[in-house]
Scaffold this motif. Structure first.
Motif, PDB file in Angstrom:
ATOM      1  N   ILE A   1       9.184   1.114  11.177  1.00  0.00           N
ATOM      2  CA  ILE A   1       8.956   2.272  10.312  1.00  0.00           C
ATOM      3  C   ILE A   1       9.040   1.847   8.843  1.00  0.00           C
ATOM      4  CG2 ILE A   1       9.961   4.452   9.496  1.00  0.00           C
ATOM      5  CD1 ILE A   1      10.783   5.019  12.402  1.00  0.00           C
ATOM      6  N   LYS A   2      10.089   1.107   8.522  1.00  0.00           N
ATOM      7  CA  LYS A   2      10.285   0.664   7.142  1.00  0.00           C
ATOM      8  C   LYS A   2       9.147  -0.247   6.698  1.00  0.00           C
ATOM      9  CE  LYS A   2      13.764  -1.473   4.135  1.00  0.00           C
ATOM     10  NZ  LYS A   2      15.136  -2.031   4.070  1.00  0.00           N
ATOM     11  N   LYS A   3       8.759  -1.190   7.553  1.00  0.00           N
ATOM     12  CA  LYS A   3       7.676  -2.115   7.215  1.00  0.00           C
ATOM     13  C   LYS A   3       6.372  -1.367   6.973  1.00  0.00           C
ATOM     14  CE  LYS A   3       5.536  -4.677  10.313  1.00  0.00           C
ATOM     15  NZ  LYS A   3       5.262  -5.691  11.358  1.00  0.00           N
ATOM     16  N   ARG A   4       6.050  -0.432   7.864  1.00  0.00           N
ATOM     17  CA  ARG A   4       4.807   0.334   7.722  1.00  0.00           C
ATOM     18  C   ARG A   4       4.850   1.203   6.463  1.00  0.00           C
ATOM     19  NH1 ARG A   4       1.871   0.934  12.696  1.00  0.00           N
ATOM     20  NH2 ARG A   4       2.261  -0.978  13.884  1.00  0.00           N
ATOM     21  N   LEU A   5       5.990   1.836   6.209  1.00  0.00           N
ATOM     22  CA  LEU A   5       6.114   2.667   5.010  1.00  0.00           C
ATOM     23  C   LEU A   5       5.821   1.855   3.748  1.00  0.00           C
ATOM     24  CD1 LEU A   5       9.328   4.795   5.741  1.00  0.00           C
ATOM     25  CD2 LEU A   5       7.033   5.701   5.390  1.00  0.00           C
ATOM     26  N   LEU A   6       6.411   0.665   3.671  1.00  0.00           N
ATOM     27  CA  LEU A   6       6.270  -0.161   2.466  1.00  0.00           C
ATOM     28  C   LEU A   6       4.848  -0.695   2.320  1.00  0.00           C
ATOM     29  CD1 LEU A   6       9.660  -2.111   2.532  1.00  0.00           C
ATOM     30  CD2 LEU A   6       9.068  -0.096   1.187  1.00  0.00           C
TER      31      LEU A   6
ATOM     32  N   ARG B   1       2.092   0.538  -0.506  1.00  0.00           N
ATOM     33  CA  ARG B   1       1.528  -0.438  -1.457  1.00  0.00           C
ATOM     34  C   ARG B   1       0.008  -0.393  -1.495  1.00  0.00           C
ATOM     35  NH1 ARG B   1       3.443  -4.767   0.642  1.00  0.00           N
ATOM     36  NH2 ARG B   1       1.534  -5.663   1.486  1.00  0.00           N
ATOM     37  N   ILE B   2      -0.626  -0.253  -0.323  1.00  0.00           N
ATOM     38  CA  ILE B   2      -2.097  -0.251  -0.276  1.00  0.00           C
ATOM     39  C   ILE B   2      -2.665   1.164  -0.250  1.00  0.00           C
ATOM     40  CG2 ILE B   2      -2.103  -2.487   0.877  1.00  0.00           C
ATOM     41  CD1 ILE B   2      -2.754  -1.072   3.503  1.00  0.00           C
ATOM     42  N   PHE B   3      -1.778   2.150  -0.341  1.00  0.00           N
ATOM     43  CA  PHE B   3      -2.132   3.572  -0.319  1.00  0.00           C
ATOM     44  C   PHE B   3      -2.958   3.913   0.910  1.00  0.00           C
ATOM     45  CE2 PHE B   3      -3.867   7.524  -2.548  1.00  0.00           C
ATOM     46  CZ  PHE B   3      -2.704   8.225  -2.281  1.00  0.00           C
ATOM     47  N   ASP B   4      -2.459   3.483   2.052  1.00  0.00           N
ATOM     48  CA  ASP B   4      -3.037   3.869   3.337  1.00  0.00           C
ATOM     49  C   ASP B   4      -2.511   5.261   3.674  1.00  0.00           C
ATOM     50  OD1 ASP B   4      -3.714   4.282   5.974  1.00  0.00           O
ATOM     51  OD2 ASP B   4      -3.085   2.310   6.678  1.00  0.00           O
ATOM     52  N   LYS B   5      -3.413   6.238   3.753  1.00  0.00           N
ATOM     53  CA  LYS B   5      -3.012   7.629   3.938  1.00  0.00           C
ATOM     54  C   LYS B   5      -2.963   8.052   5.404  1.00  0.00           C
ATOM     55  CE  LYS B   5      -5.663   8.507  -0.272  1.00  0.00           C
ATOM     56  NZ  LYS B   5      -6.812   9.261  -0.844  1.00  0.00           N
TER      57      LYS B   5
ATOM     58  N   TYR C   1       3.282   6.398   6.442  1.00  0.00           N
ATOM     59  CA  TYR C   1       3.505   6.729   5.026  1.00  0.00           C
ATOM     60  C   TYR C   1       2.862   8.064   4.680  1.00  0.00           C
ATOM     61  CZ  TYR C   1       2.932   6.661  -0.064  1.00  0.00           C
ATOM     62  OH  TYR C   1       2.932   7.011  -1.398  1.00  0.00           O
ATOM     63  N   GLY C   2       1.610   8.248   5.063  1.00  0.00           N
ATOM     64  CA  GLY C   2       0.923   9.505   4.792  1.00  0.00           C
ATOM     65  C   GLY C   2       1.606  10.678   5.454  1.00  0.00           C
ATOM     66  N   TYR C   3       2.005  10.485   6.719  1.00  0.00           N
ATOM     67  CA  TYR C   3       2.703  11.563   7.424  1.00  0.00           C
ATOM     68  C   TYR C   3       4.016  11.903   6.720  1.00  0.00           C
ATOM     69  CZ  TYR C   3       5.783  13.991  10.529  1.00  0.00           C
ATOM     70  OH  TYR C   3       6.689  14.909  11.021  1.00  0.00           O
ATOM     71  N   THR C   4       4.784  10.881   6.363  1.00  0.00           N
ATOM     72  CA  THR C   4       6.107  11.110   5.772  1.00  0.00           C
ATOM     73  C   THR C   4       5.980  11.746   4.385  1.00  0.00           C
ATOM     74  OG1 THR C   4       6.984   9.219   7.010  1.00  0.00           O
ATOM     75  CG2 THR C   4       8.300  10.022   5.164  1.00  0.00           C
ATOM     76  N   GLN C   5       5.058  11.243   3.564  1.00  0.00           N
ATOM     77  CA  GLN C   5       4.871  11.814   2.237  1.00  0.00           C
ATOM     78  C   GLN C   5       4.564  13.313   2.310  1.00  0.00           C
ATOM     79  OE1 GLN C   5       5.350  11.431  -0.782  1.00  0.00           O
ATOM     80  NE2 GLN C   5       4.577   9.560  -1.700  1.00  0.00           N
TER      81      GLN C   5
ATOM     82  N   PHE D   1       9.100  10.073  -3.916  1.00  0.00           N
ATOM     83  CA  PHE D   1       9.234   9.289  -2.690  1.00  0.00           C
ATOM     84  C   PHE D   1       8.586   7.910  -2.849  1.00  0.00           C
ATOM     85  CE2 PHE D   1       7.905   8.242   1.778  1.00  0.00           C
ATOM     86  CZ  PHE D   1       9.177   8.035   2.265  1.00  0.00           C
ATOM     87  N   LYS D   2       7.474   7.840  -3.560  1.00  0.00           N
ATOM     88  CA  LYS D   2       6.844   6.540  -3.819  1.00  0.00           C
ATOM     89  C   LYS D   2       7.775   5.654  -4.638  1.00  0.00           C
ATOM     90  CE  LYS D   2       2.535   4.397  -5.318  1.00  0.00           C
ATOM     91  NZ  LYS D   2       1.173   4.623  -5.861  1.00  0.00           N
TER      92      LYS D   2
END
Length: 254
Positions: free
Chosen positions: A10-15, A19-23, A27-31, A86-87
């Motif tokens: 989870i942490k790796k994917r979030l980071l 960084r690459i703004f994959d939505k 990351y997109g779900y959590t944001q 959050f970012k």
């Protein structure tokens, strides 16, 4: 695969996705989930669909609603401010949680409402600084257990250093503390607002944390259920005979 493996993923994917703004991933779900739930609790009127559209497309769709014909610009600013906060948290995830980190989270939110201002306009009072430092001194270790995180949350909200933003910042802090300590993070859903406030009131006034801890663990299960498909390979998921029991085990017993 155990809970530490999943938390690390989870942490790796979030980071990476941040960084690459994959939505499209965790990351997109959590944001969008954080922004929607934590602002809706504070009477933000934007729907989940509108929040997702702002994040993914930069567009605010107008929904037909006879009871809400006008859009409050502040609602939009709150959502974009939450995205920014959050970012910032993820971009600085390796920093320890100290008063400067927390204050900078606050400023990342505030800056979305003001084009220019004097920094001291939003500075902490000496009393608020002292209260916050005292709390942080007791929880200075980066690795905390779940009870420590819940205790910190209660004390932070008692201190109320950022007035009406204290709750939103306090919830974001718990997310960071969980990632820092290899604990499954969670998002408190707006539909559970009354539960949260009830158990929080009980914890503040009786020092009994059991109900609040159990409630947060339920939210851990909810978050894990929502992101599991985004962080675990399909073949591994297929091998899990009972998804609910697997998630329950990771949260309560591992």
């Amino acid at each position: 695969m155990n809970s530490v493996d999943i938390i690390n993923e989870i942490k790796k994917r979030l980071l990476i996705e941040c960084r690459i703004f994959d939505k499209s991933g965790v990351y997109g779900y959590t944001q969008t989930s954080l922004a929607f739930n934590y602002n809706s609790v504070e009477d933000n009127k934007l729907t989940r669909y509108q929040v997702i559209s702002i994040f993914e497309n930069g567009i605010l769709p107008i929904e037909n609603n006879e009871n809400n014909k006008y859009m409050d610009v502040k609602d939009i600013e709150e959502i974009t401010a939450s995205f920014k906060m959050f970012k910032y948290l993820l971009n600085n995830i390796d920093r320890s949680l100290d008063i400067n980190f927390i204050y900078e989270m606050y400023m990342n939110f505030i800056e979305c409402f003001y084009d220019s201002f004097e920094n001291n306009q939003f500075s902490l009072s000496s009393k608020d600084k002292e209260n916050l430092e005292n709390i942080l001194n007791d929880y200075s270790d980066k690795k905390l257990n779940f009870e420590d995180i819940v205790k910190f949350h209660v004390l932070f909200l008692k201190a109320q250093p950022f007035y009406d933003l204290t709750m939103r910042i306090g919830k974001m802090i718990m997310f960071k503390q969980c990632l820092d300590s290899n604990i499954i993070p969670f998002i408190i859903r707006v539909e559970n607002k009354d539960k949260h406030m009830h158990y929080l009131y009980k914890a503040k006034n009786t020092n009994s944390l059991d109900d609040l801890i159990n409630f947060f663990k339920e939210e851990q299960e909810n978050y894990l259920n929502d992101v599991l498909d985004l962080v675990v390979d399909y073949d591994i998921l297929r091998s899990i005979k009972n998804r609910d029991k697997f998630i329950n085990y990771l949260v309560y017993y591992y």
